[in-house]
Design an enzyme around this catalytic site. Sequence first.
Site, mmCIF file in Angstrom:
data_model
loop_
_atom_site.group_PDB
_atom_site.id
_atom_site.type_symbol
_atom_site.label_atom_id
_atom_site.label_comp_id
_atom_site.label_asym_id
_atom_site.label_seq_id
_atom_site.Cartn_x
_atom_site.Cartn_y
_atom_site.Cartn_z
ATOM 1 N N ASP A 208 49.441 -111.617 -66.645
ATOM 2 C CA ASP A 208 49.299 -110.241 -67.124
ATOM 3 C C ASP A 208 50.540 -110.010 -67.968
ATOM 4 O O ASP A 208 51.650 -109.910 -67.424
ATOM 5 C CB ASP A 208 49.261 -109.259 -65.952
ATOM 6 C CG ASP A 208 48.962 -107.851 -66.426
ATOM 7 O OD1 ASP A 208 49.570 -107.433 -67.431
ATOM 8 O OD2 ASP A 208 48.138 -107.178 -65.802
ATOM 9 N N HIS A 209 50.369 -109.961 -69.279
ATOM 10 C CA HIS A 209 51.586 -109.953 -70.108
ATOM 11 C C HIS A 209 52.417 -108.689 -69.901
ATOM 12 O O HIS A 209 53.602 -108.668 -70.215
ATOM 13 C CB HIS A 209 51.264 -110.193 -71.587
ATOM 14 C CG HIS A 209 50.716 -109.021 -72.313
ATOM 15 N ND1 HIS A 209 49.410 -108.618 -72.205
ATOM 16 C CD2 HIS A 209 51.291 -108.138 -73.165
ATOM 17 C CE1 HIS A 209 49.230 -107.543 -72.960
ATOM 18 N NE2 HIS A 209 50.351 -107.231 -73.561
ATOM 19 N N HIS A 271 46.590 -104.227 -66.624
ATOM 20 C CA HIS A 271 47.925 -103.689 -66.920
ATOM 21 C C HIS A 271 48.200 -102.367 -66.183
ATOM 22 O O HIS A 271 49.262 -102.184 -65.603
ATOM 23 C CB HIS A 271 48.088 -103.442 -68.422
ATOM 24 C CG HIS A 271 47.649 -104.595 -69.273
ATOM 25 N ND1 HIS A 271 47.864 -105.898 -68.925
ATOM 26 C CD2 HIS A 271 47.010 -104.633 -70.466
ATOM 27 C CE1 HIS A 271 47.377 -106.693 -69.875
ATOM 28 N NE2 HIS A 271 46.847 -105.951 -70.817
HETATM 29 C C1 BG6 Z 1 45.640 -106.443 -74.182
HETATM 30 C C2 BG6 Z 1 44.363 -105.717 -74.518
HETATM 31 O O1 BG6 Z 1 45.580 -107.008 -72.912
HETATM 32 O O2 BG6 Z 1 46.718 -105.518 -74.237
HETATM 33 C C3 BG6 Z 1 44.447 -105.058 -75.873
HETATM 34 O O3 BG6 Z 1 43.297 -106.661 -74.507
HETATM 35 C C4 BG6 Z 1 45.664 -104.163 -75.944
HETATM 36 O O4 BG6 Z 1 43.277 -104.315 -76.149
HETATM 37 C C5 BG6 Z 1 46.897 -104.921 -75.507
HETATM 38 O O5 BG6 Z 1 45.792 -103.736 -77.299
HETATM 39 C C6 BG6 Z 1 48.086 -104.005 -75.406
HETATM 40 O O6 BG6 Z 1 49.231 -104.777 -75.187
HETATM 41 P P1 BG6 Z 1 50.640 -104.304 -75.691
HETATM 42 O O7 BG6 Z 1 51.582 -105.331 -75.201
HETATM 43 O O8 BG6 Z 1 50.545 -104.218 -77.191
HETATM 44 O O9 BG6 Z 1 50.847 -102.963 -75.101
#
Ligand code: BG6
Length: 514
Positions: A208-209, A271
Amino acid sequence: MADAQDPALAEVVLGRPKNPTPDAACRFDHVEEPVTFVIFGVTGDLAGRMLLPALAALYAGGNMPENFAIVGASRTELNDDTFRERMRAALEAFGGVDPEIWDGLAPHMSYIRVHYDDPASFTALGAALDALAAEQHLGGNRIFYLAVPPTAYEDIAVNLAMAGLADETRGHARLVIEKPFGRDLATARVLEQALHTRFSEHQIFRIDHYLAKETVQNILMLRFANAIFEPIWNRRYVDYVSILAAESIGVEHRASYYDHFGVLRDMFQNHMMQLLSLCAIEPPSLFEAELVRDEKTKVFRALRPFSAADLAENLVLGQYASGVCAGIKAPAYLDEEGVPGESLTPTFAAMKVYVDNWRWQGVPFYMISGKRLPEKRTEIAVQFKPVPFSMFREIFGDHIKANRLTLRIQPDEQVSLTFQAKAPGPMCLRSVTMNFNYYQGYEGPQLPAYAKVLLDCMLGDQTLFWRQDGVELCWKFLAPMLGDPDPGRLFLYKAGTWGPQEAGKLLTGHGLTP
Ligand code: BG6
């Protein structure tokens, strides 16, 4: 005034310890053991945009072991040289690469063509990895990164196992996958079975980034490395918590994926739930993967389930209509390329959630996320209750603004505390804010989010990764919301605004706009 010459006085009055020790102990991780990274789908967007730059950053930062290999694996016909050229071009496109770093990194890279559904390809891959290991003294530690669409996960896991590559007798064999982990509880379980009959839970790293974002990691440090926040971090002092992940971008070129997922599956199941759990968990006895994840699981179990009847009161779904976002005309979701004209996929959700346990009883957690909102902003606000009694009522009236602690995750990472102070001069009260910018006063090394994730995979540290029980509990919680919404309950909002008006009603008094 205290005299700094007197150590005892300096300690008490100025807060300067007699025997100063360094402020913070840091752990800079370096991997000692050789490792081979096999990246499936290496010619795709994720590998070029995130994985390669992260590996280059780890190499540049001295985090990689002396002996390591990056093996690209995909269906495209390439040889080692054309593969390296392609990877260099990807690095140039995403921020550039220092020529010296590239010269050091390139010899570690090689390529093998693989058909994900063909067992013979994996036997050949196994043989190639063994040969490479013998030639470059790589030992048997392997990380298989599945940067491919989730539909290919099962084939790859099965074929790796059939080729003996899931087996850990020669070293570790780790499988890294990205969300989505299924589309609902049933499909998450199917995926889980497919992976688990071949790999054990300790071998599976579910990314989960958001968990790798610095300021997300900081939530636990802020809560549990300071004595002043935790005693008030509960229902006695907290009025509500809001978790906002606003994006100004639309669905971009991802309609074929997004239209099947929508905001609840795309942002909430993963997230948003992680952010909620970090705000709500109890302190584990040690910052260690299983203990941290056990505590998160307890939060997911404590989420008050929604009945179909509760939904209207606690959930608002929206879809963007055309408008102007960040100064540019934005089309409606339904007019985006690849979106079916009658789609009921939500691009916005606001949800009121309760965590049914002793600490949080009665405290709402508002979770809001959407595309085509006015700005990119991810933040958590802990809104405290007002003072119980205003001794200033004759001067300022009864209402005194309550304190608010804001953890800004992106774009500008900061922690700020809003409190009341007397204005200089006249007898008035004003709301002031104390700010801490996350990078202020820091000049040490930094790790981009994906670099942190890859480093932890090499170290075998699963703290920042989803565990299957958490995945399933979150799907279970969201289940009543996942069907197509009743058209009358999918509210349109103009691109570039803060979501449908109905969301404002759900959040009454807890304005979405900053
Ligand atoms: C991803 C989603 O996991 O997270 C995207 O699939 C979203 O739709 C993105 O735009 C948002 O990530 P960050 O790091 O830009 O907030």
